[in-house]
Scaffold this motif. Structure first.
Motif, short mmCIF file in Angstrom:
data_model
loop_
_atom_site.label_atom_id
_atom_site.label_comp_id
_atom_site.label_asym_id
_atom_site.label_seq_id
_atom_site.Cartn_x
_atom_site.Cartn_y
_atom_site.Cartn_z
N ILE A 142 0.78 -1.27 -0.06
CA ILE A 142 0.08 -0.07 -0.09
C ILE A 142 0.89 1.19 0.10
N GLU A 143 1.96 1.29 0.64
CA GLU A 143 2.92 2.35 0.77
C GLU A 143 3.52 2.48 -0.61
N LYS A 144 3.89 1.47 -1.26
CA LYS A 144 4.38 1.56 -2.51
C LYS A 144 3.37 1.94 -3.54
N ILE A 145 2.37 1.58 -3.54
CA ILE A 145 0.99 2.17 -4.24
C ILE A 145 0.84 3.67 -4.18
N GLY A 146 1.03 4.27 -2.90
CA GLY A 146 0.81 5.52 -2.73
C GLY A 146 2.01 6.21 -3.25
N GLY A 147 3.15 5.86 -3.17
CA GLY A 147 4.50 6.38 -3.77
C GLY A 147 4.30 6.59 -5.33
N GLN A 148 3.77 5.62 -6.02
CA GLN A 148 3.50 5.70 -7.33
C GLN A 148 2.35 6.46 -7.94
N LEU A 149 1.58 7.07 -6.95
CA LEU A 149 0.51 8.00 -7.71
C LEU A 149 1.17 9.26 -8.32
N PHE A 150 0.54 9.99 -9.24
CA PHE A 150 1.01 11.19 -9.90
C PHE A 150 2.37 10.79 -10.48
N LYS A 151 2.77 9.47 -10.75
CA LYS A 151 4.12 9.41 -11.63
C LYS A 151 3.91 8.88 -13.06
N ASN A 152 2.64 9.06 -13.42
CA ASN A 152 2.33 8.40 -14.90
C ASN A 152 2.59 6.89 -14.93
N LYS A 153 2.07 6.30 -13.76
CA LYS A 153 2.15 4.92 -13.63
C LYS A 153 0.65 4.38 -13.26
N GLU A 154 -0.36 4.83 -13.91
CA GLU A 154 -1.69 4.51 -13.38
C GLU A 154 -1.87 2.85 -13.68
N LYS A 155 -1.30 2.40 -14.90
CA LYS A 155 -1.28 0.99 -15.25
C LYS A 155 -0.75 -0.01 -14.13
N TYR A 156 0.41 0.55 -13.70
CA TYR A 156 1.00 -0.32 -12.70
C TYR A 156 0.17 -0.20 -11.59
N ASP A 224 -9.15 4.79 -1.17
CA ASP A 224 -8.53 6.30 -1.45
C ASP A 224 -7.52 6.12 -2.82
N PHE A 225 -6.61 5.24 -2.62
CA PHE A 225 -5.75 5.25 -3.61
C PHE A 225 -6.37 4.92 -4.91
N GLU A 226 -7.28 4.00 -4.81
CA GLU A 226 -8.10 3.51 -6.20
C GLU A 226 -8.89 4.62 -6.77
N ASP A 227 -9.51 5.28 -5.89
CA ASP A 227 -10.49 6.46 -6.48
C ASP A 227 -9.45 7.31 -7.00
N THR A 228 -8.36 7.71 -6.31
CA THR A 228 -7.41 8.66 -6.99
C THR A 228 -6.98 8.45 -8.40
N ASN A 229 -6.49 6.98 -8.43
CA ASN A 229 -5.83 6.42 -9.53
C ASN A 229 -6.80 6.39 -10.72
N ASN A 230 -8.18 6.19 -10.44
CA ASN A 230 -9.44 6.12 -11.37
C ASN A 230 -9.50 7.64 -12.06
N GLN A 231 -9.24 8.57 -11.01
CA GLN A 231 -9.51 10.09 -11.44
C GLN A 231 -8.38 10.22 -12.45
N LEU A 232 -7.34 9.90 -12.19
CA LEU A 232 -6.13 10.24 -13.12
C LEU A 232 -6.25 9.75 -14.27
N ILE A 233 -6.76 8.39 -14.45
CA ILE A 233 -6.90 7.80 -15.81
C ILE A 233 -8.12 8.28 -16.49
N SER A 234 -9.15 8.89 -15.68
CA SER A 234 -10.25 9.36 -16.42
C SER A 234 -9.71 10.92 -16.76
N ILE A 235 -8.88 11.45 -16.32
CA ILE A 235 -8.51 12.90 -16.74
C ILE A 235 -7.64 12.52 -17.95
#
Length: 301
Positions: A142-156, A224-235
């Motif tokens: 979970i900590e690793k996932i949080g660190g990969q947000l906003f780094k253009n790694k939505e697929k990962y 929360d991380f999933e919602d954020t990632n989904n929003q980034l993918i939508s954008i």
């Protein structure tokens, strides 16, 4: 079968045989229903108080690295006034570690084997502590996932969440019945051992509740991380769609003019003029420039 003796005795049986089951039945006068349950994993966790012993089925999760999900494991306890019998169907790390601790620490061994209450308490505490350690891989992921947000790694991030969510859900399903089990053990344990058991059995419930609090924290963080990632993918999807739409509109004048002037019709304007190709190309460029300027004014680009 392994026997560790003190004032109380711990009999640990792994991959039991029919001989082991017959020996337990005869020596401790175990009810036939319990004997049948010992032959294989039980359908549910539960505790029962018979005349001279307690029967406890404790189920807990073990993480499988290959399948990337937690699975159910089980320990059956038969607790008499002077003996604790544990029966399990595979080698279990928490029990093996507890045996090593008893061998290394004489003070712990004397205390844990002073009576069956403390022996059962320490065994269950070892299992709960192991369950808490099993959460370590979830926390790290979970900590690793949080660190990969906003780094253009939505697929990962999406892939890691898709692996972690079933594991988290399975873990919660396995440990959920433990609350009812430990509360039942509190009531039956006080009757079996006396009022002195209350403080130890309440402590086990407290450790379990701390475990469930961690699970809920991890579940909320993952959502929360999933919602954020989904929003980034939508954008990103919206931006790509917008870009291709604008490109389609910008190239529309060129396609229109090219189609009009490619018709083999009489009296097509400009075709027979000197430099007609460059004139038509200039008209296309002007049309595209005007559309581009319009899009910029509307802040669509």
């Amino acid at each position: 079968m392994e026997i560790i003796k003190g004032k109380a005795t711990w009999i640990d049986i792994t991959k039991k045989s029919q001989h082991d089951i017959d020996w337990i039945k005869q020596k401790f006068k175990i009810h036939p229903v319990i004997v049948d349950e010992l032959k294989g994993p039980s359908a549910r966790a539960h505790v029962e108080h018979y005349d001279s012993y307690l029967y406890l089925v404790y189920q807990f999760p073990i993480f499988e690295e290959v399948k990337k999900v937690s699975r159910r494991s089980e320990v059956d306890f038969i607790i008499t006034k002077d003996t604790v019998i544990t029966v399990h169907y595979e080698e279990l790390l928490p029990l093996a570690e507890f045996k090593k601790d008893l061998g290394r620490n004489a003070e712990l061994k004397d205390r844990a084997l002073s009576n069956t209450l403390l022996l059962a308490y320490n065994l269950l505490l070892a299992l709960i502590s192991f369950e808490e350690r099993q959460l370590r891989h979830m926390r790290e992921k979970i900590e690793k996932i949080g660190g990969q947000l906003f780094k253009n790694k939505e697929k990962y991030v999406l892939q890691e969440i898709s692996y972690l969510k079933p594991d988290l859900s399975e873990y919660r399903i396995i440990i959920r019945p433990q609350e009812h089990l430990l509360k039942s053990l509190l009531y039956t344990g006080v009757d079996f051992w006396g009022k002195s058991a209350r403080v130890y059995l309440n402590d086990l419930i407290g450790d379990y509740l701390r475990l469930t609090d961690q699970i809920e924290d991890y579940r909320e963080a993952l959502e929360d991380f999933e919602d954020t990632n989904n929003q980034l993918i939508s954008i990103k999807t919206i931006e790509v769609t917008k870009t291709f739409t604008i490109l389609a509109f910008l190239t529309f004048p060129m396609m229109l003019f090219a189609a009009l002037f490619s018709m083999n019709a009489k009296d097509t304007p400009l075709v027979n003029l000197p430099y007609s190709f460059w004139i038509i190309l200039g008209i296309m460029a002007v049309a595209m420039s005007l559309m581009f300027a319009y899009f910029k004014k509307k802040e669509w680009l």
